[in-house]
Design a protein around this motif. Structure first.
Motif, PDB file in Angstrom:
ATOM      1  N   ASN A   1       0.573  -1.578   0.209  1.00 43.62           N
ATOM      2  CA  ASN A   1       0.122  -0.079  -0.159  1.00 43.62           C
ATOM      3  C   ASN A   1       0.899   1.288  -0.061  1.00 43.62           C
ATOM      4  N   THR A   2       0.072   1.923  -0.265  1.00 41.98           N
ATOM      5  CA  THR A   2       0.905   3.888  -0.628  1.00 41.98           C
ATOM      6  C   THR A   2       1.282   3.896   1.126  1.00 41.98           C
ATOM      7  N   THR A   3       0.503   3.573   2.039  1.00 44.21           N
ATOM      8  CA  THR A   3       0.640   3.968   3.464  1.00 44.21           C
ATOM      9  C   THR A   3       0.213   3.479   3.911  1.00 44.21           C
ATOM     10  N   ILE A   4       0.926   2.880   4.925  1.00 45.23           N
ATOM     11  CA  ILE A   4       0.838   1.707   6.239  1.00 45.23           C
ATOM     12  C   ILE A   4       1.188   2.363   7.072  1.00 45.23           C
ATOM     13  N   LYS A   5       0.162   2.416   7.883  1.00 46.48           N
ATOM     14  CA  LYS A   5       0.035   2.641   9.395  1.00 46.48           C
ATOM     15  C   LYS A   5       0.314   1.221  10.531  1.00 46.48           C
TER      16      LYS A   5
ATOM     17  N   GLU B   1      16.008   0.928   0.788  1.00 44.90           N
ATOM     18  CA  GLU B   1      15.921  -0.311  -0.164  1.00 44.90           C
ATOM     19  C   GLU B   1      14.302  -1.206  -0.891  1.00 44.90           C
ATOM     20  N   TYR B   2      13.579  -0.683   0.145  1.00 42.23           N
ATOM     21  CA  TYR B   2      12.428  -1.924   0.157  1.00 42.23           C
ATOM     22  C   TYR B   2      11.389  -0.605  -0.340  1.00 42.23           C
ATOM     23  N   GLY B   3      11.672   0.005  -0.824  1.00 49.15           N
ATOM     24  CA  GLY B   3      11.242   1.210  -1.663  1.00 49.15           C
ATOM     25  C   GLY B   3       9.444   1.854  -0.337  1.00 49.15           C
ATOM     26  N   TYR B   4      10.211   2.334   0.652  1.00 45.99           N
ATOM     27  CA  TYR B   4       9.651   3.131   1.121  1.00 45.99           C
ATOM     28  C   TYR B   4      10.387   3.968   2.425  1.00 45.99           C
ATOM     29  N   GLU B   5      10.111   4.897   3.429  1.00 45.43           N
ATOM     30  CA  GLU B   5      10.570   5.563   3.892  1.00 45.43           C
ATOM     31  C   GLU B   5       9.693   5.788   5.285  1.00 45.43           C
ATOM     32  N   VAL B   6      10.044   5.881   6.577  1.00 46.69           N
ATOM     33  CA  VAL B   6       9.355   5.966   8.032  1.00 46.69           C
ATOM     34  C   VAL B   6       8.293   7.556   7.629  1.00 46.69           C
ATOM     35  N   GLY B   7       7.287   7.778   7.892  1.00 48.12           N
ATOM     36  CA  GLY B   7       6.659   8.431   7.568  1.00 48.12           C
ATOM     37  C   GLY B   7       7.155  10.001   9.069  1.00 48.12           C
ATOM     38  N   LYS B   8       6.349   8.736   9.763  1.00 47.09           N
ATOM     39  CA  LYS B   8       6.166   9.425  11.071  1.00 47.09           C
ATOM     40  C   LYS B   8       6.071   8.334  12.395  1.00 47.09           C
TER      41      LYS B   8
ATOM     42  N   ASN C   1       5.485   5.484   4.309  1.00 53.81           N
ATOM     43  CA  ASN C   1       4.905   5.894   3.402  1.00 53.81           C
ATOM     44  C   ASN C   1       5.806   5.055   1.947  1.00 53.81           C
ATOM     45  N   LYS C   2       5.272   4.959   0.574  1.00 56.04           N
ATOM     46  CA  LYS C   2       5.586   4.326  -0.594  1.00 56.04           C
ATOM     47  C   LYS C   2       6.480   5.054  -1.204  1.00 56.04           C
TER      48      LYS C   2
END
Length: 70
Positions: A16-20, A47-54, A65-66
């Protein structure tokens, strides 16, 4: 390989685009609670195509976040 690779793979597989995820859900996925080292290792997620957003200590949750495709 870091202790968070299982979590990173879980996030990537979700897709998903955003995962909580709550801290409790993360503990269930990893088998351990997240600690201060999470801040050091979160850059591996790129490296997995995501970042920690919050990271919310109040809600005890983390939003992932993707990253946009390059």
């Amino acid at each position: 390989m870091s202790k968070f690779n299982t979590l990173w793979a879980y996030v990537k597989k979700d897709g998903n685009t955003t995962i909580k995820l709550s801290f409790a859900e993360i503990k269930e996925i990893l088998g351990i609670e997240i600690d201060h080292s999470f801040l050091k290792y979160k850059k591996e997620l790129i490296e997995y195509g995501y970042e920690v957003g919050k990271i919310s200590l109040k809600e005890k949750s983390v939003i992932f976040n993707k990253l946009p495709d390059k």
